[in-house]
Scaffold this active site. Structure first.
Site, PDB file in Angstrom:
ATOM      1  N   SER A   7       1.206  -1.371  -0.183  1.00  0.00           N
ATOM      2  CA  SER A   7      -0.104  -0.302   0.156  1.00  0.00           C
ATOM      3  C   SER A   7       0.220   1.160  -0.079  1.00  0.00           C
ATOM      4  O   SER A   7       1.674   0.901   0.520  1.00  0.00           O
ATOM      5  CB  SER A   7      -0.786  -0.123   1.165  1.00  0.00           C
ATOM      6  OG  SER A   7      -1.469   0.743   1.682  1.00  0.00           O
TER       7      SER A   7
ATOM      8  N   TYR B  43      -1.740  -1.411  10.482  1.00  0.00           N
ATOM      9  CA  TYR B  43      -2.134  -1.795   9.153  1.00  0.00           C
ATOM     10  C   TYR B  43      -0.612  -1.198   7.847  1.00  0.00           C
ATOM     11  O   TYR B  43      -0.425  -2.448   7.365  1.00  0.00           O
ATOM     12  CB  TYR B  43      -3.381  -1.191   8.429  1.00  0.00           C
ATOM     13  CG  TYR B  43      -3.240  -1.350   6.903  1.00  0.00           C
ATOM     14  CD1 TYR B  43      -4.020  -2.739   6.582  1.00  0.00           C
ATOM     15  CD2 TYR B  43      -3.338  -0.319   5.709  1.00  0.00           C
ATOM     16  CE1 TYR B  43      -3.749  -2.357   5.269  1.00  0.00           C
ATOM     17  CE2 TYR B  43      -3.136  -0.485   4.262  1.00  0.00           C
ATOM     18  CZ  TYR B  43      -3.591  -1.553   4.017  1.00  0.00           C
ATOM     19  OH  TYR B  43      -3.545  -2.175   2.695  1.00  0.00           O
TER      20      TYR B  43
HETATM   21  N1  LIG Z   1      -9.026  -0.893  -1.322  1.00  0.00           N
HETATM   22  C1  LIG Z   1      -7.826   0.139  -1.403  1.00  0.00           C
HETATM   23  O1  LIG Z   1      -8.008   1.101  -1.227  1.00  0.00           O
HETATM   24  C2  LIG Z   1      -6.071  -0.122  -1.011  1.00  0.00           C
HETATM   25  C3  LIG Z   1      -4.885   0.522  -0.815  1.00  0.00           C
HETATM   26  C4  LIG Z   1      -4.205  -0.154  -1.068  1.00  0.00           C
HETATM   27  C5  LIG Z   1      -4.033  -1.124  -0.957  1.00  0.00           C
HETATM   28  N2  LIG Z   1      -4.526  -2.457  -1.450  1.00  0.00           N
HETATM   29  C6  LIG Z   1      -4.279  -3.826  -0.607  1.00  0.00           C
HETATM   30  O2  LIG Z   1      -5.024  -4.548  -1.660  1.00  0.00           O
HETATM   31  C7  LIG Z   1      -5.117  -5.460  -1.384  1.00  0.00           C
HETATM   32  C8  LIG Z   1      -6.869  -6.017  -1.189  1.00  0.00           C
HETATM   33  O3  LIG Z   1      -8.062  -4.699  -0.947  1.00  0.00           O
HETATM   34  P1  LIG Z   1      -9.477  -4.739  -0.821  1.00  0.00           P
HETATM   35  O4  LIG Z   1      -9.821  -3.508  -0.623  1.00  0.00           O
HETATM   36  O5  LIG Z   1      -9.622  -5.340  -2.314  1.00  0.00           O
HETATM   37  O6  LIG Z   1      -9.862  -5.303   0.276  1.00  0.00           O
HETATM   38  P2  LIG Z   1     -11.465  -6.109   0.246  1.00  0.00           P
HETATM   39  O7  LIG Z   1     -12.533  -5.796  -0.702  1.00  0.00           O
HETATM   40  O8  LIG Z   1     -11.587  -5.975   1.578  1.00  0.00           O
HETATM   41  O9  LIG Z   1     -11.229  -7.865   0.246  1.00  0.00           O
HETATM   42  C9  LIG Z   1     -10.828  -8.474   1.449  1.00  0.00           C
HETATM   43  C10 LIG Z   1     -10.188  -9.792   0.224  1.00  0.00           C
HETATM   44  O10 LIG Z   1     -10.288 -10.484   1.319  1.00  0.00           O
HETATM   45  C11 LIG Z   1     -10.402 -11.765   2.030  1.00  0.00           C
HETATM   46  N3  LIG Z   1      -9.885 -11.775   3.894  1.00  0.00           N
HETATM   47  C12 LIG Z   1     -10.268 -10.601   4.333  1.00  0.00           C
HETATM   48  N4  LIG Z   1      -9.689 -11.315   5.777  1.00  0.00           N
HETATM   49  C13 LIG Z   1      -9.482 -12.228   5.858  1.00  0.00           C
HETATM   50  C14 LIG Z   1      -8.608 -13.327   6.356  1.00  0.00           C
HETATM   51  N5  LIG Z   1      -8.681 -12.807   8.127  1.00  0.00           N
HETATM   52  N6  LIG Z   1      -8.718 -14.310   6.748  1.00  0.00           N
HETATM   53  C15 LIG Z   1      -8.627 -15.156   4.964  1.00  0.00           C
HETATM   54  N7  LIG Z   1      -9.142 -13.655   3.581  1.00  0.00           N
HETATM   55  C16 LIG Z   1      -9.473 -12.662   3.918  1.00  0.00           C
HETATM   56  C17 LIG Z   1     -12.020 -11.653   1.809  1.00  0.00           C
HETATM   57  O11 LIG Z   1     -12.420 -12.457   1.413  1.00  0.00           O
HETATM   58  P3  LIG Z   1     -13.897 -12.923   3.086  1.00  0.00           P
HETATM   59  O12 LIG Z   1     -14.503 -12.550   1.325  1.00  0.00           O
HETATM   60  O13 LIG Z   1     -13.622 -14.303   3.078  1.00  0.00           O
HETATM   61  O14 LIG Z   1     -13.837 -12.011   3.873  1.00  0.00           O
HETATM   62  C18 LIG Z   1     -11.831 -10.603   0.339  1.00  0.00           C
HETATM   63  O15 LIG Z   1     -12.162 -11.728  -0.225  1.00  0.00           O
HETATM   64  C19 LIG Z   1      -4.842  -5.836   0.043  1.00  0.00           C
HETATM   65  O16 LIG Z   1      -3.937  -6.309   0.021  1.00  0.00           O
HETATM   66  C20 LIG Z   1      -5.364  -4.588   0.783  1.00  0.00           C
HETATM   67  O17 LIG Z   1      -4.423  -3.919   1.680  1.00  0.00           O
HETATM   68  C21 LIG Z   1      -6.144  -1.240  -0.954  1.00  0.00           C
END
Ligand SMILES: NC(=O)c1ccc[n+]([C@@H]2O[C@H](COP(=O)([O-])OP(=O)(O)OC[C@H]3O[C@@H](n4cnc5c(N)ncnc54)[C@H](OP(=O)(O)O)[C@@H]3O)[C@@H](O)[C@H]2O)c1
Length: 234
Positions: free
Chosen positions: A143, A154
């Site tokens: 991130s 985080y």
């Molecule tokens: N969104 C942003 O703005 C942003 C910015 C920078 C970096 N990122 C990074 O991008 C990546 C994806 O983020 P996102 O925004 O797509 O997140 P998200 O929409 O919250 O999706 C999270 C995913 O991870 C799984 N997950 C969550 N907690 C878990 C756990 N305890 N054990 C196993 N699986 C788990 C969830 O599965 P379930 O369906 O089972 O809950 C879901 O498929 C992350 O590494 C995040 O740090 C995101």
């Protein structure tokens, strides 16, 4: 024909958000997919969508804070497939917003268990078969977050991911395995929230860049998905 045709890719956190986009993008490239979430049921709609497109896809489940479940997932994949060609470590949790000096220990513990320890375990156990086959791509999602002390568990966990990649990658030089870091940008997902400036779809095509690297490309590089947008910012 895509150079990824027929490759097996494991995408963690594929049920929604960035992981779902990455899975769809890899499917377009001809990959076979192992889709991960905490529970297989969360992957039902995506599995159906991919199978409708004749993509070979399977669901695997593990709560990433549970080391036993993580190892069981890895054992199953090693037994059934002998490993994966592409490991896309995408799943992560965001720590709750905390005022200065109030962060409970468990926020750090939870963030590091899911975002760091599980990720390094997946890398460490899927690397040996990749090294044997002399081909692999590992993408660890990080991130660009900075200077938000209310979210330190985080951001510190992502700093640890960056450090893991920095210190592991010199040993991968010349092996055929390329490990990279990917920042998807601030996106409107469950984790990113509804104030994020970018739609989740904008992580493509950039999120695939570190998977599509030519053989011999360097490991340890940081890619920002937003740098590869072809549309106007939304
Ligand atoms: N969104 C942003 O703005 C942003 C910015 C920078 C970096 N990122 C990074 O991008 C990546 C994806 O983020 P996102 O925004 O797509 O997140 P998200 O929409 O919250 O999706 C999270 C995913 O991870 C799984 N997950 C969550 N907690 C878990 C756990 N305890 N054990 C196993 N699986 C788990 C969830 O599965 P379930 O369906 O089972 O809950 C879901 O498929 C992350 O590494 C995040 O740090 C995101």
């Amino acid at each position: 024909m895509s150079k990824l045709k027929g490759k097996w890719a494991l995408v963690t956190g594929a049920s929604r958000g960035v992981g779902r986009q990455v899975a769809l993008g890899l499917a377009e490239q001809g990959c076979r997919l192992l889709l991960h979430a905490r529970q297989s049921q969360h992957l039902g709609p995506l599995l159906e969508e991919l199978r409708g497109k004749k993509v070979e896809a399977r669901a695997v489940a593990a709560e990433l804070s549970n080391a036993t479940e993580v190892d069981a997932l890895i054992d199953g994949v090693l037994r059934d497939l002998g490993g994966v060609d592409i490991l896309y470590n995408n799943a992560a949790i965001m720590s709750p917003w905390r005022d200065a000096h109030t962060t409970p220990v468990d926020d750090y513990r939870n963030s590091f268990e899911v975002n760091v320890i599980a990720l390094t375990r997946l890398c460490d156990r899927f690397l040996p078969p990749m090294l044997e086959r002399r081909w692999g791509r590992i993408v660890n999602v990080t991130s660009g977050i900075q200077n938000i002390r209310e979210l330190l568990p985080y951001s510190m966990s992502k700093a640890a991911v960056d450090r893991y990649v920095r210190d592991v990658t010199p040993s991968l030089e010349g092996t055929g395995v390329i490990m990279s870091l990917l920042d998807p940008g601030w996106l409107r997902t469950d984790l990113g929230g509804d104030k994020a400036p970018n739609a989740v779809e904008t992580c493509l095509p950039g999120a695939l860049v570190p998977v599509l690297l030519e053989d011999g490309a360097p490991s340890g590089k940081f890619y920002c998905a937003q740098d590869y947008r072809t549309d106007a910012p939304s």
